[in-house]
Enzyme design. Structure first.
Site, PDB file in Angstrom:
ATOM      1  N   GLU A 109       0.851  -1.198   0.000  1.00 11.40           N
ATOM      2  CA  GLU A 109       0.000   0.000   0.000  1.00 11.40           C
ATOM      3  C   GLU A 109       0.886   1.247   0.000  1.00 11.40           C
ATOM      4  OE1 GLU A 109      -3.291   0.584   0.008  1.00 11.40           O
ATOM      5  OE2 GLU A 109      -4.225  -1.324   0.558  1.00 11.40           O
ATOM      6  N   ASP A 157      -7.245   1.561  -8.022  1.00  8.44           N
ATOM      7  CA  ASP A 157      -5.896   1.867  -7.546  1.00  8.44           C
ATOM      8  C   ASP A 157      -4.854   0.911  -8.115  1.00  8.44           C
ATOM      9  OD1 ASP A 157      -7.166  -0.087  -5.803  1.00  8.44           O
ATOM     10  OD2 ASP A 157      -5.450   0.119  -4.465  1.00  8.44           O
TER      11      ASP A 157
HETATM   12 ZN   LIG Z   1      -6.313  -1.477  -3.281  1.00  6.06          ZN
END
Ligand SMILES: [Zn+2]
Length: 240
Positions: A109, A157
């Protein structure tokens, strides 16, 4: 009065391992094995406001999400799970014939709200981490993906700001040859091409948008233009 006993990670792993024993079969343990290793890396942006917020999210009981690594805007890398454990970062996901990406991947992330560029310090830290992971687990270069690649109908994303070409130049992911964008052959089937690359085409528009967000960037509409088809054709031929 018994005091509450804190459950350690080791206890938790032992409890989980017991679930892998089939009670209807005899048990006679073989001598030769090791731990399964990750074979994909999936990159995310957090869509949150700070690395501290993300770390807290991954530690709260009710959220049911996590990742192996979180990288701050300043390049700080925080590991939150052992690489060998199955993190809950990809959710419902598909790539090629793999229908459970969490089981085969590491989740990374990046602290980013989804509407801002990724600072150099953050990308440099990511590249260093990817170097380590690629070498350690012998992950094929084609297996460095974004969350939206494996869940195109649900996720967006990392955003268009993510420098996929820079990653591909370093050996993480696939890019196209910009100097050789020839028109596709007449019988070129772009749906098959997306599928062969790995996309789940059951929602074709979502797959096209995910493809364009990554490779076209300046236009993320639901249709493939002539230029987009050239890019797709070029990429698709790299898989043979
Ligand atoms: Zn994600």
């Amino acid at each position: 009065m018994a005091l509450p006993v804190a459950i350690t990670t080791e206890d938790k792993i032992k409890m989980l391992m017991r679930e892998g024993i089939n009670k209807n079969a005899d048990w006679s343990e073989a001598a030769h094995y090791d731990i399964r290793k990750p074979n994909f890396v999936i990159i995310h942006h957090t869509a949150q406001h700070s690395i501290a917020q993300t770390i807290r999210t991954f530690q709260l009981e009710h959220t049911k999400v996590s990742a192996h690594y979180v990288i701050g805007k300043d390049g700080r890398v925080v590991q939150m799970l052992n690489d060998y454990l199955r993190s809950w970062h990809a959710g419902r996901s598909k790539w090629g014939n793999i229908t459970d990406m969490n089981s085969v991947s590491l989740g990374i992330e990046l602290d980013n709200n989804g509407r801002e560029p990724f600072p150099d310090a953050q990308i440099n830290a990511l590249l260093t981490l990817l170097d380590t992971l690629k070498a350690k687990y012998q992950i094929p270069f084609t297996n460095f993906l974004g969350h939206a690649d494996v869940a195109p109908a649900r996720k967006n994303d990392p955003s268009v700001f993510f420098p996929w070409k820079r990653l591909a130049d370093r050996g993480f992911g696939v890019w196209y040859d910009e100097s050789n964008l020839v028109p596709p052959a007449d019988n070129f089937n772009y749906v098959d091409a997306l599928r062969i690359i790995g996309y789940d085409v059951s929602n074709l528009h979502a797959a096209i948008v995910a493809f364009k967000r990554k490779f076209i960037v300046t236009d993320v509409g639901k249709e493939l233009t002539d230029y987009d088809r050239r890019v797709l054709y070029n990429l698709y031929r790299r898989y043979f």
